[in-house]
Write a protein that holds these residues in place. Structure first.
Motif, PDB file in Angstrom:
ATOM      1  N   VAL A  42      37.254  36.587  28.833  1.00 13.60           N
ATOM      2  CA  VAL A  42      35.915  36.682  29.416  1.00 13.60           C
ATOM      3  C   VAL A  42      35.057  35.624  28.724  1.00 13.60           C
ATOM      4  O   VAL A  42      34.932  35.617  27.496  1.00 13.60           O
ATOM      5  CB  VAL A  42      35.305  38.077  29.223  1.00 13.60           C
ATOM      6  CG1 VAL A  42      33.836  38.078  29.665  1.00 13.60           C
ATOM      7  CG2 VAL A  42      36.081  39.118  30.014  1.00 13.60           C
ATOM      8  N   GLU A  43      34.487  34.710  29.533  1.00 14.97           N
ATOM      9  CA  GLU A  43      33.622  33.669  29.004  1.00 14.97           C
ATOM     10  C   GLU A  43      32.174  34.118  29.075  1.00 14.97           C
ATOM     11  O   GLU A  43      31.753  34.740  30.055  1.00 14.97           O
ATOM     12  CB  GLU A  43      33.803  32.371  29.818  1.00 14.97           C
ATOM     13  CG  GLU A  43      33.116  31.151  29.228  1.00 14.97           C
ATOM     14  CD  GLU A  43      31.726  30.901  29.788  1.00 14.97           C
ATOM     15  OE1 GLU A  43      31.067  29.948  29.320  1.00 14.97           O
ATOM     16  OE2 GLU A  43      31.279  31.664  30.675  1.00 14.97           O
ATOM     17  N   PHE A  44      31.415  33.824  28.016  1.00 14.10           N
ATOM     18  CA  PHE A  44      29.995  34.156  28.027  1.00 14.10           C
ATOM     19  C   PHE A  44      29.229  33.169  27.162  1.00 14.10           C
ATOM     20  O   PHE A  44      29.764  32.573  26.225  1.00 14.10           O
ATOM     21  CB  PHE A  44      29.747  35.597  27.552  1.00 14.10           C
ATOM     22  CG  PHE A  44      30.439  35.957  26.268  1.00 14.10           C
ATOM     23  CD1 PHE A  44      29.798  35.798  25.049  1.00 14.10           C
ATOM     24  CD2 PHE A  44      31.728  36.482  26.275  1.00 14.10           C
ATOM     25  CE1 PHE A  44      30.428  36.145  23.854  1.00 14.10           C
ATOM     26  CE2 PHE A  44      32.368  36.828  25.088  1.00 14.10           C
ATOM     27  CZ  PHE A  44      31.718  36.660  23.873  1.00 14.10           C
ATOM     28  N   ASP A  45      27.957  32.967  27.524  1.00 10.14           N
ATOM     29  CA  ASP A  45      27.077  32.037  26.827  1.00 10.14           C
ATOM     30  C   ASP A  45      26.290  32.772  25.755  1.00 10.14           C
ATOM     31  O   ASP A  45      25.799  33.882  25.988  1.00 10.14           O
ATOM     32  CB  ASP A  45      26.094  31.409  27.813  1.00 10.14           C
ATOM     33  CG  ASP A  45      26.800  30.771  29.003  1.00 10.14           C
ATOM     34  OD1 ASP A  45      27.603  29.855  28.769  1.00 10.14           O
ATOM     35  OD2 ASP A  45      26.552  31.199  30.145  1.00 10.14           O
TER      36      ASP A  45
ATOM     37  N   ASP B 164      33.274  44.361  35.805  1.00  8.38           N
ATOM     38  CA  ASP B 164      34.090  43.885  36.923  1.00  8.38           C
ATOM     39  C   ASP B 164      35.209  42.978  36.432  1.00  8.38           C
ATOM     40  O   ASP B 164      36.351  43.064  36.906  1.00  8.38           O
ATOM     41  CB  ASP B 164      33.222  43.136  37.937  1.00  8.38           C
ATOM     42  CG  ASP B 164      32.343  44.065  38.750  1.00  8.38           C
ATOM     43  OD1 ASP B 164      32.597  45.286  38.736  1.00  8.38           O
ATOM     44  OD2 ASP B 164      31.409  43.564  39.410  1.00  8.38           O
ATOM     45  N   ALA B 165      34.905  42.102  35.480  1.00  5.75           N
ATOM     46  CA  ALA B 165      35.918  41.198  34.940  1.00  5.75           C
ATOM     47  C   ALA B 165      37.013  41.980  34.218  1.00  5.75           C
ATOM     48  O   ALA B 165      38.205  41.679  34.348  1.00  5.75           O
ATOM     49  CB  ALA B 165      35.273  40.190  33.994  1.00  5.75           C
ATOM     50  N   LEU B 166      36.619  43.002  33.467  1.00  6.80           N
ATOM     51  CA  LEU B 166      37.617  43.807  32.760  1.00  6.80           C
ATOM     52  C   LEU B 166      38.491  44.583  33.742  1.00  6.80           C
ATOM     53  O   LEU B 166      39.690  44.777  33.499  1.00  6.80           O
ATOM     54  CB  LEU B 166      36.925  44.751  31.779  1.00  6.80           C
ATOM     55  CG  LEU B 166      36.177  44.077  30.622  1.00  6.80           C
ATOM     56  CD1 LEU B 166      35.545  45.115  29.718  1.00  6.80           C
ATOM     57  CD2 LEU B 166      37.103  43.163  29.835  1.00  6.80           C
ATOM     58  N   ASP B 167      37.915  45.034  34.845  1.00 11.08           N
ATOM     59  CA  ASP B 167      38.706  45.723  35.859  1.00 11.08           C
ATOM     60  C   ASP B 167      39.761  44.803  36.475  1.00 11.08           C
ATOM     61  O   ASP B 167      40.822  45.258  36.902  1.00 11.08           O
ATOM     62  CB  ASP B 167      37.805  46.275  36.966  1.00 11.08           C
ATOM     63  CG  ASP B 167      37.057  47.538  36.533  1.00 11.08           C
ATOM     64  OD1 ASP B 167      37.497  48.175  35.561  1.00 11.08           O
ATOM     65  OD2 ASP B 167      36.040  47.868  37.164  1.00 11.08           O
TER      66      ASP B 167
ATOM     67  N   LEU C 292      46.299  30.673  32.145  1.00 11.72           N
ATOM     68  CA  LEU C 292      45.461  31.834  31.887  1.00 11.72           C
ATOM     69  C   LEU C 292      44.132  31.711  32.633  1.00 11.72           C
ATOM     70  O   LEU C 292      43.697  30.609  32.987  1.00 11.72           O
ATOM     71  CB  LEU C 292      45.215  31.986  30.387  1.00 11.72           C
ATOM     72  CG  LEU C 292      46.474  32.079  29.520  1.00 11.72           C
ATOM     73  CD1 LEU C 292      46.096  32.204  28.048  1.00 11.72           C
ATOM     74  CD2 LEU C 292      47.353  33.232  29.953  1.00 11.72           C
ATOM     75  N   VAL C 293      43.469  32.853  32.847  1.00 18.17           N
ATOM     76  CA  VAL C 293      42.227  32.900  33.623  1.00 18.17           C
ATOM     77  C   VAL C 293      41.096  33.451  32.767  1.00 18.17           C
ATOM     78  O   VAL C 293      41.242  34.488  32.116  1.00 18.17           O
ATOM     79  CB  VAL C 293      42.395  33.772  34.887  1.00 18.17           C
ATOM     80  CG1 VAL C 293      41.056  33.956  35.608  1.00 18.17           C
ATOM     81  CG2 VAL C 293      43.426  33.161  35.830  1.00 18.17           C
ATOM     82  N   SER C 294      39.963  32.730  32.792  1.00 13.17           N
ATOM     83  CA  SER C 294      38.757  33.155  32.089  1.00 13.17           C
ATOM     84  C   SER C 294      37.655  33.407  33.106  1.00 13.17           C
ATOM     85  O   SER C 294      37.404  32.567  33.984  1.00 13.17           O
ATOM     86  CB  SER C 294      38.310  32.077  31.092  1.00 13.17           C
ATOM     87  OG  SER C 294      37.111  32.439  30.437  1.00 13.17           O
ATOM     88  N   ALA C 295      36.988  34.550  33.010  1.00 11.63           N
ATOM     89  CA  ALA C 295      35.902  34.906  33.919  1.00 11.63           C
ATOM     90  C   ALA C 295      34.610  34.262  33.433  1.00 11.63           C
ATOM     91  O   ALA C 295      34.056  34.643  32.398  1.00 11.63           O
ATOM     92  CB  ALA C 295      35.743  36.415  34.003  1.00 11.63           C
ATOM     93  N   HIS C 296      34.110  33.272  34.172  1.00 19.13           N
ATOM     94  CA  HIS C 296      32.947  32.493  33.770  1.00 19.13           C
ATOM     95  C   HIS C 296      31.675  33.333  33.792  1.00 19.13           C
ATOM     96  O   HIS C 296      31.388  34.035  34.753  1.00 19.13           O
ATOM     97  CB  HIS C 296      32.803  31.306  34.731  1.00 19.13           C
ATOM     98  CG  HIS C 296      31.763  30.315  34.342  1.00 19.13           C
ATOM     99  ND1 HIS C 296      30.731  29.956  35.171  1.00 19.13           N
ATOM    100  CD2 HIS C 296      31.593  29.593  33.199  1.00 19.13           C
ATOM    101  CE1 HIS C 296      29.980  29.053  34.581  1.00 19.13           C
ATOM    102  NE2 HIS C 296      30.476  28.813  33.377  1.00 19.13           N
ATOM    103  N   ARG C 297      30.908  33.262  32.704  1.00 17.89           N
ATOM    104  CA  ARG C 297      29.656  34.020  32.560  1.00 17.89           C
ATOM    105  C   ARG C 297      29.866  35.498  32.876  1.00 17.89           C
ATOM    106  O   ARG C 297      29.111  36.118  33.604  1.00 17.89           O
ATOM    107  CB  ARG C 297      28.549  33.401  33.412  1.00 17.89           C
ATOM    108  CG  ARG C 297      28.258  31.955  33.027  1.00 17.89           C
ATOM    109  CD  ARG C 297      27.096  31.356  33.789  1.00 17.89           C
ATOM    110  NE  ARG C 297      27.044  29.913  33.546  1.00 17.89           N
ATOM    111  CZ  ARG C 297      26.210  29.067  34.147  1.00 17.89           C
ATOM    112  NH1 ARG C 297      25.326  29.536  35.015  1.00 17.89           N
ATOM    113  NH2 ARG C 297      26.237  27.777  33.877  1.00 17.89           N
TER     114      ARG C 297
END
Length: 284
Positions: A40-43, A31-34, A8-13
Motif C-alpha cells: 500500500v503506497e501512501f504520501d 479497500d486496498a487491503l480487501d 508486485l502491485v502497490s495501491a497508489h495513495r
C-alpha cells in the motif's frame, strides 16, 4: 530456465483510484487491503509540531489562502482535513497484513543532514521499521539528500531496507533550462543514484520506457514503476521480469493484468494473507 517472479502491485495513495477525496484515507486503505495488494503506497507530510500525516500536497486552503502544511500544527491540519489518516494509524493497520510503500513528501532543515540519524526522514523510517520490520516496507522520495540520509542510517543500524530515488517530478511552471536539467538528470540518473546510494530505482512509467528500466537492469537494482493505470500499459508492465513493483490507481485492474500471465509456482496466495516477496539483496 527459472520462471520469472510475478510483478508486485502497490495501491497508489491507499488505492483511492480517481477519487481524490479518498486519497490517503481509511476507506481507500480498507479497500486496498480487501484486494490483498502486495504493497500500500501512501504520501507522508510533517506538521509543524512533528506529527506525520497522510497527505499528498504540501499546502491546503486555510481561511481562503494557501498555507504550507509544514507551518500548521496537527490540530490545525485535522480541523480542515479530518478524514486523512495519521502515520501511526496506517502503520498499525498494515502491521501483519501487507507491506508499506512510504513516499516521503517532506525534507529536514539543511543542517540536519550532517547527522543522518537526526533527520526527520530517518525518524519516519525508524518508526516504520519498529512497527513493521525493515523487510516489510520501502521508502521513496524525490530528494537525493533524503535518500542518502535514510540509506546511511539503515546501513549503520544493519537494516536491509530498500530506499528509492523517485524520477519523474513535476516541472510545470519552472524555467525551461531547469526543466531540461531535471529531465536530463532523470533520463541519465547514474550520478544521482551513485551519490544518493539509492538501492531501488523508482521511475514514472514514461521515463521507465525511455531508458530508466534498462538502467535498473544494468545496475542490478529492482525497478518500481509509477503510476500505471491503463489496461494496455498494465499488460505491458505486469509481464514477469519487466519490473519488480508497479504502483497503480487501479490495483484491481493491475491484479487482473497480472493474472493474465502464467502463475509462478503455486500461484497467488489467498486474499489478505499474502506477503510481498523481497528481491535478493542487491548492491548499488
Amino acid at each position: 530456465m527459472r520462471p520469472k517472479e510475478p510483478v508486485l502491485v502497490s495501491a497508489h495513495r491507499c488505492g483511492a483510484g480517481g477519487d481524490r477525496a479518498l486519497e490517503n484515507t481509511r476507506v481507500a486503505l480498507e479497500d486496498a487491503l480487501d484486494l490483498a495488494v502486495d504493497f500500500v503506497e501512501f504520501d507522508v507530510q510533517r506538521c509543524s509540531d512533528g506529527t506525520l500525516v497522510l497527505f499528498h500536497d504540501d499546502w491546503l486552503w486555510v481561511d481562503g489562502r494557501r498555507r504550507w502544511l509544514g507551518d500548521l500544527t496537527f490540530e490545525e491540519f485535522s480541523a480542515r482535513a479530518p478524514h486523512f489518516l495519521r502515520y501511526e494509524e496506517v502503520l498499525a493497520a498494515l502491521a501483519g497484513v501487507t507491506r508499506a510503500h512510504i513516499d516521503l513528501k517532506f525534507t529536514s532543515p539543511d543542517g540536519a543532514y550532517a547527522d543522518p540519524a537526526a533527520t526527520w526522514e530517518v525518524a519516519a523510517a525508524r518508526r516504520a521499521v519498529e512497527v513493521l520490520g525493515a523487510d516489510q516496507l520501502i521508502v521513496t522520495t524525490l530528494e537525493d539528500k533524503a535518500v542518502r540520509a535514510v540509506r546511511d542510517w539503515s546501513d549503520q543500524e544493519g537494516h536491509d531496507l530498500l530506499v528509492g530515488l523517485s524520477l519523474g517530478r513535476s516541472v510545470r511552471g519552472l524555467p525551461l533550462h531547469r526543466q531540461l536539467r531535471i529531465r536530463v538528470s532523470e533520463l541519465l540518473p547514474r550520478l544521482r543514484y551513485t551519490e544518493s546510494r539509492a538501492n531501488l530505482v523508482v521511475a514514472k512509467h514514461t521515463l521507465a520506457r525511455l531508458g530508466v528500466a534498462a538502467f535498473a537492469r544494468r545496475r542490478g537494482l529492482p525497478l518500481l514503476v509509477w503510476t500505471v493505470d491503463t489496461e494496455d500499459s498494465l499488460r505491458y508492465w505486469m509481464k514477469p521480469g519487466r519490473a519488480w513493483l508497479v504502483t497503480s490507481n487501479d490495483p484491481a485492474l493491475a491484479l487482473t493484468a497480472r493474472d493474465g500471465y502464467p502463475r509462478h509456482r503455486s500461484g497467488r496466495p489467498p486474499r489478505r494473507d499474502r506477503r510481498a516477496r523481497r528481491p535478493a539483496r542487491l548492491e548499488p
